[in-house]
Scaffold this motif. Structure first.
Motif, short mmCIF file in Angstrom:
data_model
loop_
_atom_site.label_atom_id
_atom_site.label_comp_id
_atom_site.label_asym_id
_atom_site.label_seq_id
_atom_site.Cartn_x
_atom_site.Cartn_y
_atom_site.Cartn_z
N ILE A 61 41.11 42.92 40.13
CA ILE A 61 40.50 42.05 41.14
C ILE A 61 41.43 41.97 42.35
O ILE A 61 42.63 41.74 42.20
CB ILE A 61 40.26 40.64 40.59
N SER A 62 40.86 42.16 43.55
CA SER A 62 41.63 42.01 44.78
C SER A 62 41.47 40.58 45.29
O SER A 62 40.35 40.06 45.39
CB SER A 62 41.14 43.00 45.85
N LEU A 63 42.58 39.94 45.62
CA LEU A 63 42.56 38.57 46.10
C LEU A 63 42.61 38.55 47.63
O LEU A 63 43.02 39.52 48.26
CB LEU A 63 43.74 37.80 45.52
N PRO A 64 42.18 37.45 48.26
CA PRO A 64 42.08 37.40 49.72
C PRO A 64 43.37 37.69 50.46
O PRO A 64 43.34 38.21 51.58
CB PRO A 64 41.62 35.95 49.98
N ASP A 65 44.54 37.37 49.86
CA ASP A 65 45.80 37.58 50.56
C ASP A 65 46.38 38.98 50.37
O ASP A 65 47.51 39.26 50.78
CB ASP A 65 46.83 36.53 50.13
N GLY A 66 45.62 39.88 49.72
CA GLY A 66 46.09 41.23 49.48
C GLY A 66 46.72 41.43 48.12
O GLY A 66 47.03 42.56 47.74
N SER A 67 46.92 40.34 47.38
CA SER A 67 47.43 40.45 46.01
C SER A 67 46.33 41.00 45.11
O SER A 67 45.15 41.02 45.47
CB SER A 67 47.87 39.07 45.49
N SER A 68 46.72 41.45 43.92
CA SER A 68 45.72 41.95 42.97
C SER A 68 46.07 41.50 41.56
O SER A 68 47.24 41.21 41.25
CB SER A 68 45.64 43.48 43.02
N VAL A 69 45.06 41.43 40.72
CA VAL A 69 45.22 41.02 39.32
C VAL A 69 44.44 41.98 38.45
O VAL A 69 43.24 42.20 38.68
CB VAL A 69 44.71 39.59 39.07
N THR A 70 45.10 42.57 37.45
CA THR A 70 44.41 43.38 36.46
C THR A 70 44.24 42.52 35.21
O THR A 70 45.23 42.13 34.58
CB THR A 70 45.21 44.66 36.11
N LEU A 71 43.00 42.21 34.89
CA LEU A 71 42.70 41.35 33.76
C LEU A 71 42.57 42.16 32.48
O LEU A 71 41.84 43.16 32.43
CB LEU A 71 41.41 40.56 34.00
N ARG A 72 43.27 41.75 31.45
CA ARG A 72 43.12 42.37 30.15
C ARG A 72 41.70 42.09 29.64
O ARG A 72 41.07 41.10 30.05
CB ARG A 72 44.15 41.78 29.16
N PRO A 73 41.14 42.95 28.77
CA PRO A 73 39.79 42.69 28.25
C PRO A 73 39.63 41.25 27.75
O PRO A 73 40.55 40.69 27.16
CB PRO A 73 39.65 43.70 27.11
#
Length: 320
Positions: free
Chosen positions: A123-135
């Motif tokens: 997931i891309s966040l508004p500030d340019g950060s990103s998160v990869t979510l485990r299943p």
């Protein structure tokens, strides 16, 4: 109402006002109070909560005024006597408190912004950060402003945070909170504990139970649970935290209970086993391609059998 300077420190109005002020925004702590007015107001709040309607200050006041009228025998109160003055003052305070608490809880309610099902999702966040979510993980937005970016995580996620010295990036789980300025870290919330591993940068890790914090450097991890006072720092191997990003599970002298807990999160299942098995330690690795293959590999290593007892539940029994 009398001038504040003439109110005794023992005045019941003042005591109730202090109770409410100390409790906000979490008014539920006042439910144990023996105050009859608070009892009636909680009954009202519970009833409107079940009907999913907004709290009405006018309705609360009407109920209180009716109660006062019934107790005094008058049809309409034109002037508050000392005997009922406390109820009027306290009612005004509690009406404001309940309304404020209701608005606070609704304005700060987490908003689901990302969810992974059987596969990992980035997931891309508004500030340019990103998160990869485990299943089978979820990410919620809590508080976004120019100064803060607050999120809540259930499951596990790999965070790559864009550096911004003017903004605090934070993530909460059920038991912990991470605060960073710019970094890469993995945060998990499963197996009745929350664990963080720092890959780059620097973070502050806090136990929400005790409010005690530690600062982690790259290559360090920390775990908290419901009994943790001060989080402890450990120097750990990165692969045991980043393995799932490569669809693999690596364990080095890991308790079977921990391995099962990680599989429960990754495949959204529940595993039962005898306590003796859960305390044994394992070292090795398995590919997280599909659940049947993983269970089959573990059967060989543990010397036992997994039996499916429900749609998402399994029981492991040793052959010995």
């Amino acid at each position: 109402m009398a001038d504040n300077q003439n109110i005794s420190p023992d005045d019941q109005d003042l005591q109730l006002a202090r109770q409410i002020g100390e409790a906000l925004p979490n008014l539920s702590v006042l439910k144990s109070s023996s105050d009859p007015l608070l009892g009636r107001l909680f009954e009202y709040k519970d009833s409107v909560g079940k009907s999913e309607t907004a709290i009405s200050s006018e309705s609360i006041w009407d109920s209180i005024q009716t109660e006062i009228n019934e107790n005094t025998g008058s049809a309409r109160i034109l002037k508050l006597s000392p005997a009922i003055r406390r109820y009027a003052v306290a009612a005004a305070l509690v009406i404001a408190a309940f309304a404020g608490s209701y608005l606070y809880q609704n304005l700060t309610a987490p908003v689901l912004i990302g969810e992974s099902l059987a596969t990992a999702e980035t997931i891309s966040l508004p500030d340019g950060s990103s998160v990869t979510l485990r299943p089978h993980s979820k990410l919620y937005e809590m508080d976004i402003s120019e100064q803060t970016a607050g999120y809540k995580l259930t499951g596990e996620g790999f965070f790559e945070v864009t550096t911004n010295p003017d903004r605090i990036f934070s993530v909460k789980t059920g038991q912990s909170e991470v605060q960073v300025l710019g970094t890469k870290f993995i945060l998990s919330d499963w197996g009745n504990a929350s664990t963080v591993y720092l890959q780059e940068g620097r973070i502050q890790y806090t136990s929400l139970n005790s409010r005690q914090s530690v600062e982690l450097a790259p290559g360090q991890s920390s775990t908290v649970n419901e009994t943790t006072e001060t989080p402890q720092i450990a120097n750990t191997d990165e692969t045991s935290f980043t393995d799932w990003l490569n669809n693999e599970l690596i364990f080095q002298n890991e308790a079977v209970k921990q391995v099962f807990s990680e599989l429960e999160q990754h495949f959204n299942i529940h595993i039962q086993a005898e306590p003796g098995i859960l305390q044994e330690n394992l070292s090795g690795s398995v590919q997280l391609t599909d659940l049947p293959s993983v269970l089959s590999d573990l059967e060989l290593v543990l010397g036992g059998t997994f039996t499916q007892t429900g749609q998402d539940s399994y029981v492991f029994k040793s052959n010995s």
